[in-house]
Design an enzyme around this catalytic site. Structure first.
Site, PDB file in Angstrom:
ATOM      1  N   HIS A 488       1.086  -1.259  -0.306  1.00  0.00           N
ATOM      2  CA  HIS A 488       0.004  -0.098   0.192  1.00  0.00           C
ATOM      3  C   HIS A 488       0.903   1.489  -0.155  1.00  0.00           C
ATOM      4  CE1 HIS A 488      -3.574   2.243   1.785  1.00  0.00           C
ATOM      5  NE2 HIS A 488      -2.649   3.192   1.598  1.00  0.00           N
ATOM      6  N   GLU A 489       1.987   0.980   0.645  1.00  0.00           N
ATOM      7  CA  GLU A 489       2.548   2.428   0.896  1.00  0.00           C
ATOM      8  C   GLU A 489       3.558   3.066  -0.255  1.00  0.00           C
ATOM      9  OE1 GLU A 489       2.263   4.605   3.436  1.00  0.00           O
ATOM     10  OE2 GLU A 489       0.622   3.510   4.046  1.00  0.00           O
ATOM     11  N   HIS A 492       1.725   4.556  -2.414  1.00  0.00           N
ATOM     12  CA  HIS A 492       2.316   6.538  -2.614  1.00  0.00           C
ATOM     13  C   HIS A 492       3.752   6.206  -3.156  1.00  0.00           C
ATOM     14  CE1 HIS A 492      -1.371   7.173  -0.076  1.00  0.00           C
ATOM     15  NE2 HIS A 492      -1.404   6.490   0.621  1.00  0.00           N
ATOM     16  N   HIS A 495       3.241   6.401  -7.093  1.00  0.00           N
ATOM     17  CA  HIS A 495       2.245   8.055  -7.405  1.00  0.00           C
ATOM     18  C   HIS A 495       3.265   8.963  -7.263  1.00  0.00           C
ATOM     19  CE1 HIS A 495      -1.553   9.432  -6.825  1.00  0.00           C
ATOM     20  NE2 HIS A 495      -1.587   9.876  -8.299  1.00  0.00           N
TER      21      HIS A 495
END
Length: 707
Positions: A488-489, A492, A495
């Site tokens: 999940h991290e 980021h 992104h």
């Protein structure tokens, strides 16, 4: 108002002599476009650097505001993008120290400087000449020959200034600044109180009997943690999620599970000098007053104005649609656990400190799946390699370790990121382990945003976790849930690394709060793909991959415990929203939490994932305030986007990955997020995919979209 330095002090404060002796004021130098000089920074550098950076930026703002030339995009909006570069570098370090290196000396600086930084920010947004120029550019944006990205930036600057009170009268502006300064101080106190409770409340185990049920990896981590705290020969269960959760899953000692549970979920709520309840009451009052000054009914309405949801009512509608199905699933899960406990003659009723323990036993009974069976295959270093491989498959990235750059702590590792053609993209810093002075949880930071409007500047991003370090030379084994959070991290981070825009304010993860979690939640799905598991889920002793039949059992159990996962999250999101919809009504946080959860029909066997006195997302900044719902909103997008892959050629479909890059990961905030999602998917996202992902039989809801 705390004293602020005037612009005329710039020549003195940012003199070559001061810059030479204060590394925070120096431009980053070295390879890769320059790197943060962690090896030179000391706590005593922060205050003078912050003061100098603020003074320098005020001088730059004064020059823009008093430019005799008519307002234009170049001399106003672009000039604002260039302003404050020194302070941006300083506050990058300030944020890193606050979250990962927060000792008493730094906390003293933070306590003093937080309100001054808030007042400084207000000096900029309340500058009438500057706002008049921004407004002029904004109003002429359609006729000035601007690019779409420039129009978006003009809109963003104008909107941000208005939302910060640029159109208020003098008295209201003064009160606004007073509120913001006080809030900054309260946010700092809240964070420091939670950190103190995480550092101070440690359970030391002193006998083999107290370790009953704990797997070797948990024992080893606890032993290392105890030794680091000066308790060699004992085992430490620290007051962080990464230590608490495995203990509650595996410990056979129910009285110790209760002790660990109560310690963790009482952070900030112990009736002592570190209690956060009065702080929360004042934060809520000030937020309500600020919202009224700005013309909004509540803080929630102000916060959601520029979100995808648009209004609190739309966010509540989504949460309330999911809540009944999630609660119904919890009752089923509890019935299964109670039956198993009764069968074993436990003679108990399931309590919150029992949930994880008996859920694991039910998982084993229903799916023949034991997390202990999976964990030996989940080596932190191997999973990191798996993330790199996924990034290569989707976006062509290559990660290479480098050791010629300074780091904030010896645990931190740095990797250079290149694209498929071998061009430098950025740097990725990884800070994986828990330690005193580091906030619990996991998060991503951007040390430097990508931009190219004056010259090409590549990004620097970091991922931060709180894994319990194992014995020297031993691999760190993590749970499936922790592996999911790791991916999940990293979503980021990707992104940020994929950002391909002109202006830093629109770069990377600088997007709407209920959209920013979409790319990260989407990346979680790749963990369970056979390609990742076969290559990187390797047994730490044998080196063999997860057996195919074990993978099948993991897939069959994919929606197991979704009642618990959804309810503990949604309870926090609903309480957050209801707290901020209460307006200026005086709030007793503990009473409000109890009464709200009772009204919702909260199962007694579960507590909020983040109880109010420790809810750092909401009370250590304005960040996720009235916005914790964002994870659910974004998950409607991520579940639907994942089905775009499964409907095509699978998780690694090149055409879908290209659309994902073009319309989501590369564009930052240059496009309205609802439009961006439609460009990727060809339509809005409904909730059907979300419900399928969680295994809930909930009817289709109206599709969330921007308005």
């Amino acid at each position: 108002m705390p004293r602020l330095l005037s612009a005329v002090a710039v020549a003195l404060l940012v003199s070559p002599a001061l810059a030479a002796e204060n590394p925070l004021l120096q431009p980053w130098v070295g390879a890769h476009g320059g790197v943060p000089p962690f090896d030179s920074v000391k706590v005593e550098h922060f205050k003078p650097a912050l003061e100098a950076g603020m003074a320098e930026q005020l001088a730059e703002i004064d020059k823009i505001a008093n430019d005799p030339a008519p307002p234009s995009f170049e001399n106003t909006i672009a000039a604002l993008e260039r302003a404050g570069r020194t302070l941006d570098r300083v506050t990058t370090f300030y944020g890193i120290y606050s979250s990962t290196l927060s000792g008493p000396e730094f906390q003293a600086v933070e306590t003093e400087m937080a309100p001054r930084l808030a007042a400084f920010s207000d000096q900029i947004t309340q500058n009438e000449k500057l706002f008049a120029r921004i407004a002029a550019v904004y109003e002429a944006r359609e006729t000035a020959g601007l690019t779409p990205e420039q129009k978006r930036l003009a809109w963003l600057d104008y909107t941000n200034f208005v939302r910060a009170g640029a159109r208020l009268d003098a008295a209201a502006k003064k009160r606004m600044s007073e509120i913001n300064q006080r809030l900054a101080s309260l946010f700092t106190s809240f964070s420091q109180n939670v950190l103190a409770d995480e550092n101070d409340y440690v359970l030391y185990l002193t006998s083999e009997a107290e370790l009953a049920g704990l797997p070797d990896s948990v024992r080893a981590g606890a032993a290392t943690a105890a030794e680091a705290r000066g308790h060699k020969g004992q085992w430490a269960i620290s007051n962080t999620r990464s230590s608490m959760e495995p203990f509650l899953v595996y410990s056979d000692r129910r009285e110790l599970r209760e002790k660990v549970w109560r310690s963790y979920f009482s952070r900030g709520d112990n009736g002592d000098a570190k209690d956060n309840n009065k702080i929360i009451t004042e934060i809520l009052q000030l937020r309500a007053e600020r919202a009224k000054l700005l013309g909004f009914a509540t803080h929630a309405h102000w916060r959601l104005q520029n979100s995808m949801a648009g209004t609190p009512e739309r966010a509540m509608a989504l949460m309330e649609a999911v809540w009944p199905a999630a609660v119904a699933r919890v009752h089923e899960e509890v019935a299964d656990m109670q039956a198993l406990a009764d069968k074993g003659g436990a003679g108990i009723k399931i309590e919150p400190w029992d949930y994880r323990y008996y859920a694991e036993k039910v998982r084993k009974a229903k799916y023949d799946l034991d997390q202990n069976e999976v964990k030996p295959y989940l080596q932190l270093d191997k999973l990191r390699e798996g993330m790199f491989w996924v990034a290569g498959q989707l976006f062509g990235f290559q990660f290479s370790p480098i050791d010629n750059v300074p780091v904030a702590h010896p645990d931190v590792r740095v990797f250079e990121v290149k694209d498929a053609a071998g061009k430098h993209v950025g740097l990725w810093y990884f800070d994986p382990y828990a330690r005193p002075g580091k906030q619990s949880g996991a998060w991503m930071n951007a040390y430097r945003n990508q931009e190219r409007f004056d010259r090409e500047i590549t990004t620097i991003v970091s991922n931060n976790s709180n894994f319990v370090k194992g014995a020297p030379g031993e691999p760190v084994l993590i749970s499936w849930d922790d592996a999911t959070t790791l991916f999940h991290e990293f979503g980021h981070a990707l992104h940020g690394l994929n950002s391909n825009v002109s202006y830093p304010s629109l770069s990377g993860t600088n997007v709407a709060r209920d959209y920013v979690e979409f790319p990260s939640q989407l990346l979680e799905h790749w963990l369970s793909t056979p390609e990742v598991l076969n290559r990187f889920a390797l047994h730490y002793k044998t080196g063999k991959p997860l057996p195919a039949e074990l993978v099948q059992r993991i897939e069959r159990a994919a929606t197991f415990n979704q009642g618990f996962i959804t309810v503990e999250y949604l309870a926090s999101a609903l309480v957050d929203m209801k707290l901020h919809l209460a307006g200026d009504k005086p709030i007793d946080p503990d009473a409000f939490e109890r009464e709200t959860l009772a009204g919702l029909g909260m199962p007694k066997e579960i507590v909020m994932r983040h109880r109010t006195p420790q809810f750092s997302h909401v009370f250590s900044s304005d960040g996720y305030s009235a916005g914790y719902y964002s994870y659910l909103w974004s998950d409607t997008l991520s579940a639907d986007a994942w089905e775009a892959f499964t409907e095509a050629g699978g998780p690694y479909d090149k055409a879908v990955a290209k659309r994902l890059y073009d319309h989501v990961f590369s564009i930052g905030n240059t496009v309205d997020p609802a439009e961006a999602y439609r460009a990727f998917r060809g339509r809005d996202a409904g909730t059907a995919a979300l419900m399928r992902k969680r295994g809930f039989p909930v009817p289709e809801m109206p599709r969330p979209k921007g308005e």
